[in-house]
Design a protein around this motif. Structure first.
Motif, PDB file in Angstrom:
ATOM      1  N   CYS A 147     -47.330 -20.070  74.192  1.00  0.00           N
ATOM      2  CA  CYS A 147     -46.287 -19.502  73.337  1.00  0.00           C
ATOM      3  C   CYS A 147     -44.892 -19.703  73.906  1.00  0.00           C
ATOM      4  O   CYS A 147     -44.054 -18.797  73.895  1.00  0.00           O
ATOM      5  CB  CYS A 147     -46.552 -18.019  73.082  1.00  0.00           C
ATOM      6  SG  CYS A 147     -47.930 -17.771  71.960  1.00  0.00           S
ATOM      7  N   GLU A 198     -45.419 -13.225  67.844  1.00  0.00           N
ATOM      8  CA  GLU A 198     -45.698 -12.244  66.793  1.00  0.00           C
ATOM      9  C   GLU A 198     -44.548 -12.164  65.800  1.00  0.00           C
ATOM     10  O   GLU A 198     -44.765 -12.090  64.580  1.00  0.00           O
ATOM     11  CB  GLU A 198     -45.946 -10.879  67.443  1.00  0.00           C
ATOM     12  CG  GLU A 198     -46.650  -9.891  66.547  1.00  0.00           C
ATOM     13  CD  GLU A 198     -47.173  -8.696  67.325  1.00  0.00           C
ATOM     14  OE1 GLU A 198     -48.147  -8.080  66.847  1.00  0.00           O
ATOM     15  OE2 GLU A 198     -46.624  -8.377  68.401  1.00  0.00           O
ATOM     16  N   ARG A 199     -43.321 -12.223  66.305  1.00  0.00           N
ATOM     17  CA  ARG A 199     -42.152 -12.143  65.427  1.00  0.00           C
ATOM     18  C   ARG A 199     -42.026 -13.380  64.537  1.00  0.00           C
ATOM     19  O   ARG A 199     -41.426 -13.314  63.460  1.00  0.00           O
ATOM     20  CB  ARG A 199     -40.879 -11.951  66.255  1.00  0.00           C
ATOM     21  CG  ARG A 199     -40.812 -10.609  66.971  1.00  0.00           C
ATOM     22  CD  ARG A 199     -39.555 -10.515  67.829  1.00  0.00           C
ATOM     23  NE  ARG A 199     -38.351 -10.474  67.021  1.00  0.00           N
ATOM     24  CZ  ARG A 199     -37.128 -10.595  67.512  1.00  0.00           C
ATOM     25  NH1 ARG A 199     -36.952 -10.795  68.819  1.00  0.00           N
ATOM     26  NH2 ARG A 199     -36.064 -10.542  66.710  1.00  0.00           N
ATOM     27  N   LEU A 206     -45.601 -13.652  74.081  1.00  0.00           N
ATOM     28  CA  LEU A 206     -46.440 -13.309  72.933  1.00  0.00           C
ATOM     29  C   LEU A 206     -45.675 -12.495  71.883  1.00  0.00           C
ATOM     30  O   LEU A 206     -45.950 -12.600  70.687  1.00  0.00           O
ATOM     31  CB  LEU A 206     -47.673 -12.541  73.397  1.00  0.00           C
ATOM     32  CG  LEU A 206     -48.686 -13.366  74.210  1.00  0.00           C
ATOM     33  CD1 LEU A 206     -49.763 -12.450  74.804  1.00  0.00           C
ATOM     34  CD2 LEU A 206     -49.332 -14.443  73.335  1.00  0.00           C
ATOM     35  N   ALA A 207     -44.710 -11.711  72.339  1.00  0.00           N
ATOM     36  CA  ALA A 207     -43.939 -10.904  71.395  1.00  0.00           C
ATOM     37  C   ALA A 207     -43.145 -11.794  70.449  1.00  0.00           C
ATOM     38  O   ALA A 207     -43.021 -11.497  69.250  1.00  0.00           O
ATOM     39  CB  ALA A 207     -42.999  -9.969  72.155  1.00  0.00           C
ATOM     40  N   ARG A 250     -47.801 -20.879  59.658  1.00  0.00           N
ATOM     41  CA  ARG A 250     -47.661 -19.801  58.675  1.00  0.00           C
ATOM     42  C   ARG A 250     -47.016 -20.328  57.399  1.00  0.00           C
ATOM     43  O   ARG A 250     -47.468 -20.036  56.279  1.00  0.00           O
ATOM     44  CB  ARG A 250     -46.816 -18.676  59.286  1.00  0.00           C
ATOM     45  CG  ARG A 250     -46.437 -17.566  58.342  1.00  0.00           C
ATOM     46  CD  ARG A 250     -47.651 -16.830  57.821  1.00  0.00           C
ATOM     47  NE  ARG A 250     -48.304 -16.078  58.870  1.00  0.00           N
ATOM     48  CZ  ARG A 250     -49.580 -15.711  58.853  1.00  0.00           C
ATOM     49  NH1 ARG A 250     -50.338 -16.045  57.840  1.00  0.00           N
ATOM     50  NH2 ARG A 250     -50.105 -15.019  59.829  1.00  0.00           N
ATOM     51  N   ARG A 272     -54.740 -16.919  58.718  1.00  0.00           N
ATOM     52  CA  ARG A 272     -54.603 -16.067  59.891  1.00  0.00           C
ATOM     53  C   ARG A 272     -54.166 -16.930  61.070  1.00  0.00           C
ATOM     54  O   ARG A 272     -54.702 -18.021  61.274  1.00  0.00           O
ATOM     55  CB  ARG A 272     -55.918 -15.362  60.216  1.00  0.00           C
ATOM     56  CG  ARG A 272     -55.853 -14.383  61.378  1.00  0.00           C
ATOM     57  CD  ARG A 272     -57.109 -13.529  61.460  1.00  0.00           C
ATOM     58  NE  ARG A 272     -57.049 -12.580  62.558  1.00  0.00           N
ATOM     59  CZ  ARG A 272     -56.375 -11.435  62.527  1.00  0.00           C
ATOM     60  NH1 ARG A 272     -55.695 -11.105  61.444  1.00  0.00           N
ATOM     61  NH2 ARG A 272     -56.370 -10.604  63.556  1.00  0.00           N
ATOM     62  N   ALA A 315     -47.345 -14.674  64.009  1.00  0.00           N
ATOM     63  CA  ALA A 315     -48.721 -14.501  64.476  1.00  0.00           C
ATOM     64  C   ALA A 315     -49.270 -13.159  63.992  1.00  0.00           C
ATOM     65  O   ALA A 315     -48.610 -12.127  64.096  1.00  0.00           O
ATOM     66  CB  ALA A 315     -48.782 -14.571  65.995  1.00  0.00           C
ATOM     67  N   ASP A 316     -50.500 -13.185  63.474  1.00  0.00           N
ATOM     68  CA  ASP A 316     -51.163 -11.952  63.052  1.00  0.00           C
ATOM     69  C   ASP A 316     -51.735 -11.190  64.237  1.00  0.00           C
ATOM     70  O   ASP A 316     -51.886  -9.968  64.186  1.00  0.00           O
ATOM     71  CB  ASP A 316     -52.307 -12.281  62.088  1.00  0.00           C
ATOM     72  CG  ASP A 316     -51.817 -12.963  60.828  1.00  0.00           C
ATOM     73  OD1 ASP A 316     -51.165 -12.292  60.018  1.00  0.00           O
ATOM     74  OD2 ASP A 316     -52.079 -14.173  60.666  1.00  0.00           O
ATOM     75  N   GLU A 317     -52.079 -11.938  65.285  1.00  0.00           N
ATOM     76  CA  GLU A 317     -52.676 -11.328  66.474  1.00  0.00           C
ATOM     77  C   GLU A 317     -52.204 -12.098  67.697  1.00  0.00           C
ATOM     78  O   GLU A 317     -52.017 -13.312  67.645  1.00  0.00           O
ATOM     79  CB  GLU A 317     -54.202 -11.379  66.396  1.00  0.00           C
ATOM     80  CG  GLU A 317     -54.921 -10.780  67.600  1.00  0.00           C
ATOM     81  CD  GLU A 317     -56.424 -10.974  67.540  1.00  0.00           C
ATOM     82  OE1 GLU A 317     -57.090 -10.684  68.553  1.00  0.00           O
ATOM     83  OE2 GLU A 317     -56.925 -11.422  66.495  1.00  0.00           O
ATOM     84  N   VAL A 318     -51.993 -11.387  68.797  1.00  0.00           N
ATOM     85  CA  VAL A 318     -51.635 -12.033  70.055  1.00  0.00           C
ATOM     86  C   VAL A 318     -52.701 -11.705  71.088  1.00  0.00           C
ATOM     87  O   VAL A 318     -53.204 -10.578  71.131  1.00  0.00           O
ATOM     88  CB  VAL A 318     -50.234 -11.611  70.545  1.00  0.00           C
ATOM     89  CG1 VAL A 318     -49.159 -12.082  69.578  1.00  0.00           C
ATOM     90  CG2 VAL A 318     -50.147 -10.102  70.749  1.00  0.00           C
ATOM     91  N   CYS A 362     -44.384 -21.250  69.731  1.00  0.00           N
ATOM     92  CA  CYS A 362     -43.906 -20.258  68.762  1.00  0.00           C
ATOM     93  C   CYS A 362     -43.449 -20.917  67.465  1.00  0.00           C
ATOM     94  O   CYS A 362     -43.688 -20.394  66.369  1.00  0.00           O
ATOM     95  CB  CYS A 362     -42.778 -19.437  69.380  1.00  0.00           C
ATOM     96  SG  CYS A 362     -43.353 -18.238  70.623  1.00  0.00           S
TER      97      CYS A 362
END
Length: 345
Positions: free
Chosen positions: A178, A211-212, A207-208, A190, A196, A215-218, A183
């Protein structure tokens, strides 16, 4: 004008260079606005190159940049003084066998800004002013931040990577690594309709951002934590995996997670590595590489300029060019930064 010039490992200088002021026919004089520090820039800064590619002469770094049009030469249409543009650093010859096959990103005589792959080196974009061919400049529209426009190049890389997977519409996608490319690959997947998207890294901080950006899950890829175990169950649960790390362990994990007839897209660059070929055979996996971009650059500019995608979470820091050494030092710290950009204005 001032330029950011790499001489050797940890010998990066902000120095004066002659300034070109009169664009010829078909050319444009631009003033660089923002430039993003890429992994290859960091390799030149820390190591003087990567693999067999080495600095053999001082080289202006940078291949991610936006600029403001300062003057246009004769015959230039569609560009006017004051326009904010993204600069395409890729200049395929258009004549070689690969270009004629439509594979311009594999040009046998490629000139790519800020690269020491050829000699003399292709001088880069990290300078205050430069003259550029008009066809390499893409207007981004009004109201777009210069930093966002400078993300067109890395985003184009990721749009190309997602195309290499074929359709991801309705599929479950796993992205390893990431950093900025990982990212942006999340964002591109997406956008392309993935059902997903799971982001995975060995470091928690990036990872944050993943997600922003969609990403649905990290998942922190710690073997002891077993975060990927649900996706390795049975014969795998993932339709498409993108490895943006170039690390052997990530490639092995991706193959474990892919379901039969899944697709692995290799985006990250590294050296030679052991490869779990038996699982590729028994699962009938497709493994495909992804290198640079071509028409995706214009697509990236359109998506950013139209506001159809917001990549602003990727930009973690912006430094004045006067603090370029600080910017490069920070960009190498994954725990503290994501995309570090330089403001040349």
């Amino acid at each position: 004008m001032r330029a950011v010039v790499a001489y050797a490992p940890h010998d990066l200088r902000l120095e004066e260079r002659p300034e070109e002021v009169e664009p010829d026919e078909g050319q444009v004089l631009v003033r660089i606005a923002a430039g993003g520090i890429c992994g290859s820039d960091l390799h030149y800064y820390h190591n003087g190159g990567f693999g067999t590619v080495r600095l053999k002469e001082p080289m202006i770094l940078g291949h991610e940049a936006s600029a403001v049009v300062a003057a246009v030469g004769k015959g230039v249409e569609g560009l006017a003084t004051g326009d904010l543009v993204a600069i395409n650093p890729s200049m395929p010859c258009g004549q070689c066998e690969e270009c004629q096959r439509g594979l311009r990103n594999h040009c046998n005589d490629m000139v790519f800004r800020g690269s020491a792959m050829r000699f003399p080196h292709a001088q880069g974009l990290f300078r205050e002013t430069m003259i550029v061919r008009s066809d390499l400049l893409h207007p981004v529209g009004r109201g777009v931040a210069a930093g966002l426009a400078a993300l067109a190049e890395p985003f184009a890389v990721c749009l190309h990577a997602v195309k290499q997977a074929g359709s991801v519409l309705g599929k479950t996608v796993l992205v390893f690594g990431c950093g900025p490319i990982g990212c942006l690959t999340i964002a591109a997947a997406r956008l392309a309709g993935a059902r997903r998207v799971i982001a995975c890294d060995v470091v928690e901080a990036p990872l944050a951002t993943g997600e922003r950006l969609g990403a649905d899950e990290v998942v922190l890829n710690d073997p002891e934590a077993g975060g990927l175990s649900p996706y390795k169950a049975g014969r795998g649960r993932i339709d498409v995996a993108f490895d943006c790390s170039g690390h052997p362990a990530a490639v092995a994990s991706a193959i474990d997670c892919l379901r039969p007839r899944g697709i692995l897209v290799a985006v990250g660059l590294s050296g030679s590595m052991p490869f779990p070929l038996p699982f590729v055979v028994t699962k009938e996996l497709t493994v495909v590489g992804s290198f640079r971009f071509d028409t995706e650059f214009a697509e990236a500019v359109d998506l950013i300029g139209s506001g159809r995608i917001d990549l602003s979470p990727l930009i973690s820091h912006t430094y004045s060019v006067d603090r370029v050494i600080e910017a490069f030092d920070l960009a190498g710290d994954r725990s503290q930064s994501m995309k570090v950009q330089i403001d040349f204005r």
